[in-house]
Scaffold this motif. Structure first.
Motif, mmCIF file in Angstrom:
data_model
loop_
_atom_site.group_PDB
_atom_site.id
_atom_site.type_symbol
_atom_site.label_atom_id
_atom_site.label_comp_id
_atom_site.label_asym_id
_atom_site.label_seq_id
_atom_site.Cartn_x
_atom_site.Cartn_y
_atom_site.Cartn_z
ATOM 1 N N THR A 53 0.843 -1.194 0.000
ATOM 2 C CA THR A 53 0.000 0.000 0.000
ATOM 3 C C THR A 53 0.876 1.241 0.000
ATOM 4 O O THR A 53 2.059 1.184 0.352
ATOM 5 N N GLY A 54 0.293 2.373 -0.390
ATOM 6 C CA GLY A 54 1.013 3.644 -0.371
ATOM 7 C C GLY A 54 1.852 3.858 -1.610
ATOM 8 O O GLY A 54 2.741 3.067 -1.907
ATOM 9 N N ASP A 55 1.590 4.920 -2.353
ATOM 10 C CA ASP A 55 2.311 5.185 -3.597
ATOM 11 C C ASP A 55 3.733 5.668 -3.327
ATOM 12 O O ASP A 55 4.026 6.268 -2.288
ATOM 13 N N ILE A 56 4.613 5.393 -4.290
ATOM 14 C CA ILE A 56 6.015 5.793 -4.191
ATOM 15 C C ILE A 56 6.571 5.928 -5.607
ATOM 16 O O ILE A 56 6.055 5.297 -6.550
ATOM 17 N N ARG A 57 7.616 6.738 -5.773
ATOM 18 C CA ARG A 57 8.244 6.865 -7.091
ATOM 19 C C ARG A 57 8.933 5.554 -7.479
ATOM 20 O O ARG A 57 9.561 4.904 -6.642
ATOM 21 N N GLU A 58 8.844 5.206 -8.736
ATOM 22 C CA GLU A 58 9.366 3.916 -9.196
ATOM 23 C C GLU A 58 10.877 3.813 -9.026
ATOM 24 O O GLU A 58 11.409 2.737 -8.766
ATOM 25 N N LYS A 59 11.600 4.932 -9.137
ATOM 26 C CA LYS A 59 13.060 4.899 -9.030
ATOM 27 C C LYS A 59 13.530 4.525 -7.621
ATOM 28 O O LYS A 59 14.689 4.163 -7.433
ATOM 29 N N LEU A 60 12.633 4.593 -6.632
ATOM 30 C CA LEU A 60 13.003 4.281 -5.254
ATOM 31 C C LEU A 60 12.758 2.817 -4.894
ATOM 32 O O LEU A 60 13.013 2.409 -3.772
ATOM 33 N N VAL A 61 12.268 2.025 -5.850
ATOM 34 C CA VAL A 61 11.950 0.616 -5.597
ATOM 35 C C VAL A 61 13.022 -0.259 -6.234
ATOM 36 O O VAL A 61 13.438 -0.020 -7.374
#
Length: 209
Positions: A53-61
């Motif tokens: 859950t919870g959105d995040i920028r793809e570059k941080l994954v």
């Protein structure tokens, strides 16, 4: 049914019942959860579901997590947790807080408690201080740490100053006061661990009355 919810502590407030008595309450923001993996007894040795859950920028994954999100056809998320359950879920399934909880349910809430930094024995362990008089020269110190010649060492487990807080802890048997599935808001009676914005996991109470 095993109930589980991931949320973010928004803060505390108070509500009033029919007789006008104030009820301390905690508001928890519960965005929809998405199933990204099903664990099975045959493959993993136990049955569980992994949700995010919870959105995040793809570059941080990182790449392994990106692959798991892509397989489930879910956009990348910030928080991932695993819950043991006997129910079956499909990859990519959306789970709202209203699908899991209802008013009157009893739950256990786990989170990381507020960090207090380096603290002395009076605050950390609740020990009594020394005399307040100017001549005592002993106000908030530890005191004796053990015998002198025997055993000539500080025994393990001695309560001493040190880091306080920032540990995993659970508050048990809280009551659900309100559930809003559309806005993703859950209100529980009482306090839960952690600061505002802290991540908490909410599960079925093991000591429900």
């Amino acid at each position: 049914m095993t109930k589980f919810v991931l949320g973010k502590k928004a803060g505390m407030t108070q509500l009033f019942d029919e007789s006008g008595i104030a009820i301390p309450a905690t508001v928890i923001e519960c965005n929809p959860m998405f199933v990204i993996q099903n664990k099975t007894v045959e493959k993993d040795g136990y049955k569980a579901v992994k949700v995010a859950t919870g959105d995040i920028r793809e570059k941080l994954v990182n790449k392994p997590d990106k692959g798991q999100f892509a397989k489930a056809e879910v956009s990348v998320k910030r928080t991932i947790r695993e819950f043991k359950t006997e129910e079956d879920y499909t990859l990519g399934q959306e789970i709202k807080v209203s699908d899991m909880l209802a008013v009157g349910d009893h739950v256990d809430v786990s989170g990381v408690s507020k960090g207090k930094g380096y603290q002395g024995n009076i605050k950390r362990h609740g020990q009594k201080g020394g005399p307040d008089g100017h001549g005592s020269m002993y106000h908030r110190r530890v005191g004796s740490m053990g015998a002198n010649s025997t055993p000539a060492r500080v025994l393990p487990g001695k309560k001493m100053p040190g880091h306080m807080g920032a540990v995993n802890c659970t508050v048990q048997n809280l009551t659900v006061v309100s559930v809003d599935g559309e806005r993703g808001i859950l209100v529980l009676r009482g306090a839960v661990p952690g600061p505002k914005g802290g991540i908490v996991t909410i599960t079925s109470s093991v000591k429900a009355k």
